[in-house]
Structures are given as structure tokens and as C-alpha cells.
Design an enzyme around this catalytic site. Structure first.
Site, short mmCIF file in Angstrom:
data_model
loop_
_atom_site.label_atom_id
_atom_site.label_comp_id
_atom_site.label_asym_id
_atom_site.label_seq_id
_atom_site.Cartn_x
_atom_site.Cartn_y
_atom_site.Cartn_z
N ASP A 80 -9.34 -14.11 0.75
CA ASP A 80 -9.88 -13.57 1.99
C ASP A 80 -10.98 -12.56 1.72
OD1 ASP A 80 -8.08 -11.75 0.93
OD2 ASP A 80 -7.10 -11.28 2.82
N LEU B 168 -3.23 -6.23 -6.35
CA LEU B 168 -1.95 -6.91 -6.24
C LEU B 168 -2.28 -8.29 -5.69
CD1 LEU B 168 1.18 -6.84 -6.35
CD2 LEU B 168 1.14 -6.02 -4.00
N ALA B 169 -2.25 -9.30 -6.52
CA ALA B 169 -2.74 -10.63 -6.15
C ALA B 169 -1.73 -11.34 -5.25
CB ALA B 169 -3.01 -11.45 -7.40
N ASN C 127 -8.55 -3.53 0.42
CA ASN C 127 -7.09 -3.50 0.35
C ASN C 127 -6.55 -4.09 1.64
OD1 ASN C 127 -4.35 -2.77 0.28
ND2 ASN C 127 -4.77 -0.69 0.96
N CYS D 3 -3.69 -3.96 -2.31
CA CYS D 3 -4.33 -3.34 -3.45
C CYS D 3 -4.50 -1.84 -3.22
CB CYS D 3 -5.70 -3.96 -3.69
SG CYS D 3 -5.68 -5.77 -3.71
N GLU E 279 -4.85 -7.74 3.96
CA GLU E 279 -4.80 -9.18 4.19
C GLU E 279 -5.44 -9.50 5.53
OE1 GLU E 279 -3.79 -11.20 1.92
OE2 GLU E 279 -2.56 -9.94 0.62
N GLY F 180 10.07 -5.52 10.79
CA GLY F 180 10.12 -5.52 12.25
C GLY F 180 9.54 -4.26 12.87
#
Length: 653
Positions: free
Chosen positions: A103, A50-51, A75, A2, A77, A376
Site C-alpha cells: 500500500d 513491520l511487514a 506507518n 511501522c 495500513e 472491538g
């Protein structure tokens, strides 16, 4: 993923202001938006969503805690949030009435139970967080351990502001903060603006692994210093002090941790995929993703017209072996160059890593199929992948024995030989020896430029990361600027680590956070794509730094632990090739199709009128570059990206 924003201070129309600020970062969260304003109208939090996890309205932000004490705009995860929920349920005898599965709700419940700092220590993930404590009337801002997610803060017209991107802060009423010449000097030094600086006076980047507490009642004095809740350097030194003895055990532990990290980061309620360049790092990430997936993983790479820069065939071969659902995005030189005018707005600070262009292109195409992509990144910093880690020691082994004055004279002589003549010498040599050194002339110049001034292996290690070695001389009015304020040049090596390990740590603290992660975040979020970096899991970082350097680099080849794991999934013949990075032929374009664009941005009268640079050194290298006798691409790209940024953000200057 987000965008967050907000402010503290009394203004005329707080609702209009917070809406303007969050709309400026709509691209970071196009799914929904919201704001929260305190009863006294002096505190506002804004959010663009941004879901990804729990895409329903129960994940809407800003969100209040169950106790109603805390409000959050967040913002990122948190990959271990389900485990943390389970921990809370056990500790509270299942007394928490969860509303949804996001979360965000987990973080708020943890803060209700543990407080802010302990919650941050428990969270494994990427994040930028703003938390308002209604009881104590304190705003806390926090950023993840390594700096995957951006967070700016500071004062505008004596009001406190914060946001994921500067373009949001610039929407705050009366924004008139001046361009920071200290930041500009550091930018020229590195081709990015290093934390805690931003390109504006009075606005800062929150450093990774830190938090800052803002008391509105004390804002008339000064902004407090951030405090660390986690230290990469301390983590590195602690783990380096208890090294693995057995290489096989170390690799086994690493593989377990990487697999766990990837598994946790594949959690998503929206389509997920991965970038696949065909190199060691992304190939390993995709290999383990495919191992843990019932369906073919969606993978993406980019192909170029210029075959010498095109790695897409390698990625396609690896995809074929692994059985991924692969997409190669073929772009022409004109497609690639068409991105350049957008960079000034996409990166709302001057930013000059030219791989920002292909990063944007692959992110844009991936977004058509997925909302989340794993990458990566960070494998080089953790496992010794950059060429300079092996090159520095090799060079110093020979030139370190030559007295400085003589070494400097030899280097200056090499610099006086044009690149095309050096390449001719290399061609003649390669016919005799059957060995060809790619970009020989450019490499000789790059190394010689450093040997003119360095006097130790430590200095050489640092110098390889620099753009303009003496940037103070380039910026007008900065003659008295102290070199100790150059963030990288003032970096102190730790006596407990060897020079190469020190350089890897230095890169992780600076280049990784402020260049690599910044590049990927802005490029991907400009199209609403979330990127995740499995190698930055705390357990992987700890395991990597328990590995002695000779586990990582063997026979001048880096990333040996990753290569050993990857060999289980992909034939070595597909990955054992020279490292090329995400390169594009920018230097040639500046002399050719971008020549007119360069001439416009580097116009002598314009540069003089703007008043930021001492013009002669710029015009000198531009003239040398145009002839093809010298390759000054990184230096020129840095100047051009500043000029482009200035044109987009301050057209009146």
C-alpha cells in the site's frame, strides 16, 4: 505497521543521527529498517518496518515514487488500497508499472496523480505519514482521521524533528526540551496528555485528521499550524442532520458496513487474529470475522486470579459457540504487577489508564501466534456504551431539582462517610432487598465528588471524564494558568446535539484518540503486533451518527444496534451482563503488594525536591487510600505513573 522518524536541519552526522532515531523505535518495526537523506544532508527520513502487506523487499521504506518526486516514510495500513490501485489503472490506461503489491507504493502513486491532500481524503485506514516533495522542497506530515497511529513533531535546538514516539525524538542531538507544565496540568485533569500537547515544551502531537506542511526555508520564523483534511465534528453534524427513520433499515445498513470493514481489514500476508474479551464489541467483530473465514479465527483473551475481574470464561463460551481457535492467557497477580515497572518506558509520556497492563499482556501473548489482531475498540463512543452516558441523565433527573447549595452539602456529607461504612450499609440493605450494588462505597464517593461542584447536565457529562477536577492547584507555579487552556473543560457542546450525544462526540475527539487508541498502540507495538479497529471505518462512523440516540440507548442499555446484530450469532444469555471493562484491582494492590513501591514514588522529600507538585494534597489522599476508608485509585495512579515516567526518563531530576 511501522515506526517513522526524521528531521530537517544541518547537523554534523546525519547518518548516525537518523540511525539512532530509528533504532529507538525498533520495536515498532523489527523486520527491516532504512533511511533516506537528501543530497544537501539537511533532510532525513527514517523507517522501521513491520511487514504486513507485501513482505518482500518491494515494500521497503523509505520509498521513492515512480516519478522520483516524492519520498515517503509511512506507518499504517490503507484498507482500500487495492480499489485505489484499480482506480489509478483505469485513469492512467494501465500505464503504471507497479513494482510490488504494498500500500506504500499505492499511496505514492496516488500522490503523484492527485497530490497529497486529495490522496488523504481517498484513503481509508490508519496511518502516520511523512512525505518529502523534492520539487517544492516541502515536508508534509499527516495523521489518520481518528488518531489510531501516533505522530509527534516540533523543534529541538531550532531543528525540526518528527517521529512515531517521543523516545525517537529524544535521540536527536542536543535534545533538552523542558517538561511542559501546561501538559502536566492537562495530564492530571485526564490521566493522559491530550493532543496537540506533548509532555515536552516545543513538541506536539499532530491532531487526527490533519496535516502540516513544513518549508525548511521558513523554519527560522515558526512552525505553521496544522490544517484539517477531514473533520470528525463536521462528519458527525452532517450525518446527525439526516437521521434514519426506520431502525431496522439502520441496523441492516450498519451490519453491511461492519462486515465490509472487517473483510477489508482481514487482508494480510501474515498470521491474523483478534482480541476476544467476551463483551459486545469484540464478540461482534469475531462473529463477523468467523463468518468471513474458511478457517477458525485465532482469538485471545486474558484470565486473572481474581474471579471478580476475570472475564475469560465468558470469552471461552463465546469462542465455543463461534468455533474459533481460542487461547486464554492465565496470569497471576504477580505476573500482572511485574508489568508495572515497564510502563514508564513503554509509554514515553505519562499515561495512567490501568487497563494498559492487561492490554500489554494479551498483546504479548497474541504476538507469539499472530502479527495482526483486530479489536472491538470505539464501539462505546459510537453506540453509547459507557455507563456514564446513561448514568448522567439518570442522576441529573433527580439531583438537578435540588438547589445547588443543598445538593453540595449533601454530597460533602456523603464524602465524609468512609467507603467501608458505606459498603456495610449496602450489605445490610442487600440482605433485606436481595439487591446488591457492586463497589457501592466507591460509587457513592465518585458521584458525590462530582455533585459538590457541578451545576448542569452538561457539567456532569464532562465531569465524569475528569480525574483531578482542579488540576491547576496541584502543579507548582501554575496558579495563573487559565482554565480555558484545560482542553476538555474548555470543550464546547454543539447546540445541534443533545448532551449525551455531545459527550459521545467529545469522547471520540479526546478520550478515544489520546487514551484508548494510544493505550493499544503502545502496548501492541512494544511487542511488534499490529492492531486494527474495524469500527473506525469512515462508513461505520457516518452510519452510527445517522442513528438517533434512542436507537443506540434503550431502557438505560447502550449499544443496542450492536446487540441486535450480535444476537444473530450468539445467544443473548452469553453477553447480557454488567459492563466491567478491562479492569484489574489496582486500588487494592496499592495498599498491599505495591505499598513499598508507592511509598518510594510518593516520598515526601522526593516530591518536594522534584518541584512539580504541591505535595500536601497528594500525601492526604495517599494516607486516606492506605486506610481503605477512601478509594483514590485513579488520582493516585495518575501521580504514580508520572513519577514512574520521571524516574525512567529523567533520573537526574
Amino acid at each position: 505497521m511501522c515506526g517513522i522518524t526524521g528531521f530537517i536541519g544541518s547537523i554534523n552526522d546525519p547518518i548516525k543521527t537518523i540511525n539512532l532515531m530509528k533504532e529507538a523505535i525498533h520495536h515498532r518495526g523489527p523486520d527491516s529498517s532504512g533511511y533516506w537523506i537528501a543530497e544537501n544532508n539537511n533532510v532525513a527520513l527514517g523507517h522501521q518496518r513491520l511487514a504486513i502487506i507485501d513482505t518482500s523487499s518491494t515494500g521497503h521504506q523509505p520509498m521513492e515514487s515512480h516519478s522520483s518526486r516524492y519520498v515517503i516514510s509511512y506507518n499504517g495500513e490503507i484498507y482500500n488500497h487495492l480499489l485505489l490501485r484499480k482506480e489509478l489503472n483505469n485513469l492512467t490506461n494501465n500505464s503504471i508499472s507497479w513494482i510490488g503489491t504494498s500500500d506504500t507504493e499505492t499511496i505514492l502513486s496516488l500522490i503523484d496523480f492527485y497530490g497529497v491532500k486529495k490522496t488523504l481524503e481517498k484513503c481509508s485506514g490508519m496511518f502516520a505519514i511523512a512525505i518529502w516533495d523534492k520539487s517544492n522542497e516541502i515536508l508534509t506530515l499527516a495523521r489518520d482521521r481518528i488518531g489510531e497511529k501516533p505522530l509527534y513533531y516540533g523543534l529541538v535546538d531550532n531543528k525540526f524533528v518528527f517521529a512515531s514516539e517521543l523516545k525517537s525524538i529524544k535521540k536527536f542531538p542536543s535534545f533538552s526540551n523542558q517538561i511542559s507544565k501546561e501538559a502536566l496540568v492537562n495530564y492530571l485533569h485526564l490521566n493522559y496528555v491530550p493532543a496537540p500537547l506533548s509532555i515536552y515544551n516545543g513538541i506536539y502531537k499532530l491532531t487526527p485528521g490533519s496535516l502540516i506542511e513544513i518549508d525548511p526555508k521558513k523554519l527560522d520564523k515558526e512552525i505553521p499550524e496544522p490544517e484539517s483534511y477531514w473533520s470528525l465534528k463536521e462528519t458527525v453534524l452532517e450525518n446527525a442532520s439526516k437521521p434514519f427513520i426506520d431502525e431496522i433499515i439502520a441496523i441492516r445498513e450498519l451490519e453491511k458496513n461492519i462486515e465490509h470493514s472487517i473483510s477489508s481489514q482481514m487482508l494480510s500476508d501474515v498470521p491474523l487474529g483478534a482480541f476476544l474479551s467476551g463483551g459486545i464489541d469484540s464478540s461482534l467483530i469475531v462473529s463477523l470475522m468467523q463468518k468471513n473465514s474458511m478457517n477458525p479465527v485465532k482469538t485471545f483473551t486474558i484470565g486473572f486470579d481474581d474471579r471478580s475481574f476475570d472475564e475469560s470464561p465468558f470469552a471461552e463460551n463465546i469462542s465455543s459457540v463461534l468455533g474459533t481457535d481460542h487461547t486464554t492467557i492465565h496470569v497471576s497477580d504477580s505476573d500482572t504487577m511485574a508489568v508495572i515497572p515497564k510502563l514508564g518506558l513503554m509509554y514515553d509520556e505519562p499515561f495512567a489508564d490501568s487497563s494498559q497492563i492487561p492490554t500489554f499482556l494479551v498483546a504479548k501473548e497474541a504476538r507469539a501466534s499472530v502479527t495482526v489482531a483486530l479489536s472491538g475498540d470505539a464501539g462505546d463512543e459510537l453506540f453509547g456504551g459507557y455507563n456514564r452516558y446513561t448514568l448522567s441523565k439518570r442522576i441529573w433527573k433527580y439531583v438537578g431539582k435540588i438547589p445547588f447549595n443543598l445538593r453540595s452539602k449533601i454530597a460533602k456529607k456523603a464524602l465524609s462517610i468512609p467507603i467501608n461504612r458505606l459498603n456495610s450499609i449496602n450489605s445490610l440493605y442487600s440482605k433485606i432487598s436481595k439487591k446488591n450494588v457492586a463497589h457501592f462505597g466507591s460509587r457513592v464517593h465518585k458521584i458525590s465528588e462530582r455533585l459538590v461542584r457541578i451545576n448542569s447536565l452538561k457539567e456532569l457529562c464532562i465531569d465524569f471524564a475528569l480525574n483531578w477536577a482542579e488540576p491547576v492547584s496541584m502543579v507548582k507555579g501554575m496558579e495563573d494558568f487559565e482554565e480555558s487552556k484545560l482542553i476538555l473543560s474548555s470543550y464546547k457542546f454543539d447546540s445541534e446535539l443533545d448532551e449525551i450525544s455531545n459527550m459521545m462526540l467529545c469522547d471520540s475527539l479526546t478520550y478515544l484518540a489520546d487514551d484508548i487508541l494510544c493505550k493499544v498502540d503502545r502496548a501492541s507495538m512494544s511487542v511488534g503486533l499490529e492492531t486494527r479497529v474495524p469500527f473506525l471505518d469512515p462508513e461505520i462512523i457516518s452510519t452510527a451518527w445517522r442513528m438517533p440516540l434512542d436507537f443506540k440507548i434503550q431502557n438505560q442499555i447502550g449499544k443496542m444496534p450492536l446487540r441486535n446484530i450480535l444476537a444473530k450469532y450468539i445467544p443473548s444469555s452469553l453477553i447480557e451482563r454488567p459492563k466491567s471493562g478491562f479492569a484489574i484491582p489496582v486500588g487494592d494492590w496499592l495498599r498491599g503488594p505495591l505499598l513499598e513501591w508507592c511509598e518510594d514514588l510518593l516520598n515526601e522529600q522526593t516530591l518536594i525536591k522534584q518541584g512539580f507538585f504541591n505535595v500536601n494534597p497528594i500525601l492526604k489522599i495517599w494516607k486516606q487510600h492506605k486506610t481503605g476508608e477512601y478509594d483514590w485509585t485513579p488520582k493516585l495512579w495518575g501521580i504514580l505513573m508520572f513519577q514512574l515516567w520521571l524516574k525512567e526518563h529523567h533520573p537526574d531530576i
